[in-house]
Structure formats: C-alpha cells, structure tokens
Design a protein around this motif. Structure first.
Motif, PDB file in Angstrom:
ATOM      1  N   ALA A  69       1.193  -1.346   0.058  1.00 57.06           N
ATOM      2  CA  ALA A  69       0.027   0.360  -0.088  1.00 57.06           C
ATOM      3  C   ALA A  69       0.832   1.064  -0.023  1.00 57.06           C
ATOM      4  N   LEU A  70       1.590   0.879   1.032  1.00 52.71           N
ATOM      5  CA  LEU A  70       3.003   2.139   0.747  1.00 52.71           C
ATOM      6  C   LEU A  70       3.539   2.989  -0.873  1.00 52.71           C
ATOM      7  N   VAL A  71       4.011   1.466  -0.969  1.00 50.21           N
ATOM      8  CA  VAL A  71       4.435   1.747  -2.822  1.00 50.21           C
ATOM      9  C   VAL A  71       3.371   2.041  -3.856  1.00 50.21           C
ATOM     10  N   ILE A  72       2.350   1.617  -3.245  1.00 47.30           N
ATOM     11  CA  ILE A  72       1.630   2.354  -4.238  1.00 47.30           C
ATOM     12  C   ILE A  72       0.758   3.665  -4.297  1.00 47.30           C
ATOM     13  N   LEU A  73       1.133   4.112  -3.039  1.00 44.23           N
ATOM     14  CA  LEU A  73       0.477   5.366  -2.450  1.00 44.23           C
ATOM     15  C   LEU A  73       1.538   6.042  -3.065  1.00 44.23           C
ATOM     16  N   PHE A  74       3.073   5.551  -3.311  1.00 44.99           N
ATOM     17  CA  PHE A  74       4.685   6.925  -3.670  1.00 44.99           C
ATOM     18  C   PHE A  74       4.064   6.887  -5.438  1.00 44.99           C
ATOM     19  N   GLN A  75       3.868   5.478  -5.679  1.00 40.60           N
ATOM     20  CA  GLN A  75       3.201   5.562  -7.111  1.00 40.60           C
ATOM     21  C   GLN A  75       2.246   6.667  -8.302  1.00 40.60           C
ATOM     22  N   VAL A  76       1.254   6.650  -6.927  1.00 40.64           N
ATOM     23  CA  VAL A  76       0.111   6.920  -6.984  1.00 40.64           C
ATOM     24  C   VAL A  76       0.707   9.102  -7.060  1.00 40.64           C
ATOM     25  N   THR A  77       1.077   9.162  -5.960  1.00 37.33           N
ATOM     26  CA  THR A  77       1.649  10.734  -5.859  1.00 37.33           C
ATOM     27  C   THR A  77       2.592  11.346  -7.081  1.00 37.33           C
TER      28      THR A  77
END
Length: 424
Positions: free
Chosen positions: A48-56
């Motif tokens: 979830a943290l990796v996905i959040l980084f990618q989205v941001t």
C-alpha cells in the motif's frame, strides 16, 4: 515469503535458493522477514505504501512538467482506481517494486524533455533507475531499448548522454553480478535470473481470455482518451513530446509481458502509468457535461466492478485454485516442519519452512532429473543429507526417480503414502 525466510536463515539467493526472483526483490523479502517475520499483513501494508508513492509521484510529475493545462488530482484518482482492477495489483510483487523505479526513470526523461537540461545527473539517473528496475523484475529489462529510443528520439540525447545512461543502466546489474561472483554463485545468478525466464515452462496461472476481459475496459478508455487529446485540444510542443514519450512507454510496457514466465494480471501493472495518462485526457479535455458524466460512471464504477466480478467468476469456476494458495486440512501435516514440495501445490509451506534450496520446482527439475551428471547427483544427495527435510511432497514423481538413481536416499526416507516421504 519463502525466499525471504530462507535468506534470513543465512543462505544466499541462487546459490542456496533455486528460484528466479530478482536479486533486489529477494533482498527486500529478506529484510521484511528479518523485521516482520512471515507476515502477510506486513506485505499488504508495504504494498500500500509503494502504491501510494507511485500514485503521488505520477500526479506530481504531470503537475510539475505541465502535462495538462489544469493542475488537478484526477490522475491520482484514476491510478488508484486502476490499482483495484485486480486484487494481485495490491500485493508486494517484484513487478510492483520494479515498476516504481521505471516511474522514477520516466520522471527523469520528463525533465529532459521539458526543461532541456544539459546536466548529466538526470541522464545518469535515467539509466540507474532502469537498471535497478531490471534487478527487481527481469521482464523490465525490456525498458533498456525504451530508454534508448525515447532518450534519442524524444529527449534528444547526445552520444555522450546515451553512453552515460547506458553505463548507469549496467551499473546496478554489474554490482549484483559482482556480489554473486564474490560468493561463488555467478553462474547460478546468470542462469536462474537472466536465462531461466525463457527456458523453463511458463506458469499459466490465468488464461489469456481472462486477462483480455480484465483489461478490455481500461484499455478501451485509454484508446478513447488518446483520440480525445488529438481532436479536442491543441497542445504545446513539450506536451506533444510527453505524449510521444508515454505512447512509446506503453508499447514497451506491453512488450515486457512477453518476457514473463508467469501469466498473471500483476505482470501488467507496468501499464498503469500510461493508461492513467491517456484516460485522464477524457476528464481534462471533454467539456460536454452529460458525456463526461457517462465516462465518470463507466470508469469509476466500471473498473472496480470488472475487477470484482472477474474475481468472483474465477473463484466460482475453480480457476483461482491454479493461481492462489488454497490451504486445506490435508496441508496441516506439514505444520511446524521443514519440508520440500516438488510440485505446484505450495500451500504446504503456509505453516512450514523450506527444507532445501529447491524452492522453484520447475527450475529445480533441471538438477534433480539430471541423472547423467554425477556431480549434480552427488550435490543433491549431499544437500538432502545435510538439511534432512522432515517431509518431502513428491507431486510429480521426481523424488521417486531420485531414489532409484541414488539408493542412499532410500535409507534416509520412507514412503508414507503416494507422493509423501517421511524422514526415517
């Protein structure tokens, strides 16, 4: 998880773990096991943290380099929805981790395209990020020609910049190779990671028709968004270069899927940045409110609904069993023991640990079935003798063939039932 657990016990990837997981991915799983143990929750939170980084990052990239006239968070919302297209997008896969560095390389290409930098730092980082991505997930090696093509055609790399990017790309791979040379495992690293992905049998977890069904809606919307951008909006030269860059990115992203040896939806996760860019053009450039409302409902409700219905259909038809780890009562025999599974039913490992180096059964078969190589047979016996797994689950008859060729293994194990051998 099994690779990380094995490495945490002091073993080395490829030398003591027969598998084709990327060196940096397996290193990440090793660190996760050291900190959190065998925890699925930790994997989900980190994913979830990796996905959040990618989205941001992708949203800030479009804002920073003015990819669209309006600075909005619509691209972030689109990418979040796309990540819910398939449930395995939300797991900490090598493809997810590797695609993060491809995104970082794409950001450096954006800086070259928009700002026309002459500095060497961003050019070097383009290559370094691409090389790191390839060390996480082998199919991403296809982005080397992408960096070359887009760097020369779109970003206008000079020859010196091209060489610098190439050196940056090779550097992480050379460092990984140097480490495995140092521990006397370079041949295993080269074969299991770089060659095995095209040599061993492909794991058909999901049929091609199912994958097409899953991606039909977002790809169609991206196709519509591409032509919406062409017909309804005059864009700047820099925005035109960015569109060309994303289009080339999409072509190579599709090409990377053909290098995978696991036919799964998460292998397509690298397409999401390009799909986000083109779908976003529908919501940015369309001005007719009624038409726009239709696309809002179709995308923000349709994509998650397709993903959920696909999962329900796969589960009800039994096709999910060939992809997911289904833990049943029969697997409890392995709880708390060191075991070896020679086959595809790896649910036995859920409450057990890997007893030998033979994690990937298809890769291991090249060693375990090489009866003509006496050195291999001696090494196999030595490994079974030193590690002595408590139970061997012989789902493909491989161990039975080994016992015929190496009778001493018969003194170590007794056949409890068809396909199950217990340590004497």
């Amino acid at each position: 998880m099994l690779a990380g657990e094995r490495l945490a016990e002091g073993y080395h990837m490829y030398k003591d773990v027969v598998d084709d997981t990327g060196p940096l991915s397996s290193g990440t799983y090793w660190i996760i096991h050291l900190i959190f143990g065998k925890s699925l929750t930790a994997f989900r939170i980190l994913a979830a943290l990796v996905i959040l980084f990618q989205v941001t990052y992708i949203n800030s990239l479009f804002i920073r380099y003015k990819s669209f006239e309006e600075n909005t968070y619509i691209p972030a919302a689109i990418m979040v929805v796309l990540f819910h297209l398939s449930y395995d997008f939300l797991t900490l896969s090598p493809a997810l981790m590797g695609s993060t560095f491809i995104l970082l390389a794409l950001g450096q290409l954006f800086s070259q395209t928009v700002l026309q930098k002459e500095g060497s730092d961003s050019v070097l980082l383009v290559g370094v990020f691409g090389g790191i991505a390839a060390c996480f997930h082998f199919p991403l090696v296809v982005f080397l020609p992408f960096l070359v093509v887009s760097g020369i055609i779109v970003s206008g790399f000079t020859f010196n910049q091209f060489v610098l990017a190439l050196v940056g790309y090779i550097l992480p791979i050379i460092l990984c190779g140097l480490y495995y040379f140092w521990i006397d495992a370079l041949p295993e690293f080269i074969f299991e990671y770089f060659l095995a992905t095209r040599i061993i049998e492909v794991y058909q977890h999901v049929r091609l028709e199912d994958t097409i069904f899953l991606f039909a809606l977002p790809v169609s919307l991206a196709f519509i968004g591409y032509f919406v951008g062409l017909w309804f909006k005059q864009i700047t030269v820099n925005q035109q270069k960015q569109r060309q860059l994303i289009f080339i990115f999409l072509l190579f992203a599709i090409g990377s899927v053909f290098l995978t040896n696991r036919r799964t939806p998460y292998q397509w996760i690298i397409l999401l940045p390009a799909l986000t860019y083109f779908i976003n053009q529908i919501f940015i450039y369309l001005t007719q409110k009624k038409v726009l409302q239709v696309f809002v409902f179709v995308f923000f409700l349709g994509v998650p609904l397709v993903g959920y219905s696909w999962y329900i259909f796969q589960n009800s038809s039994g096709r999910l069993d060939s992809y997911s780890v289904v833990y049943q009562e029969k697997h409890q025999i392995a709880n708390g023991k060191k075991i070896l599974v020679l086959g595809d039913d790896i649910a036995y490992y859920k409450e057990a640990s890997l007893g030998t180096s033979y994690l990937n059964s298809k890769l291991s078969n090249r060693i375990l079935k090489d009866f003509d190589d006496f050195a291999d047979m001696a090494a196999v016996y030595q490994e079974f003798f030193s590690e002595k797994p408590d139970i061997i689950f012989d789902q493909e008859g491989v161990f039975a063939g080994l016992i015929e060729r190496v009778p001493l293994l018969g003194d170590l194990y007794k056949k409890e039932s068809p396909g199950i051998y217990l340590l004497r």
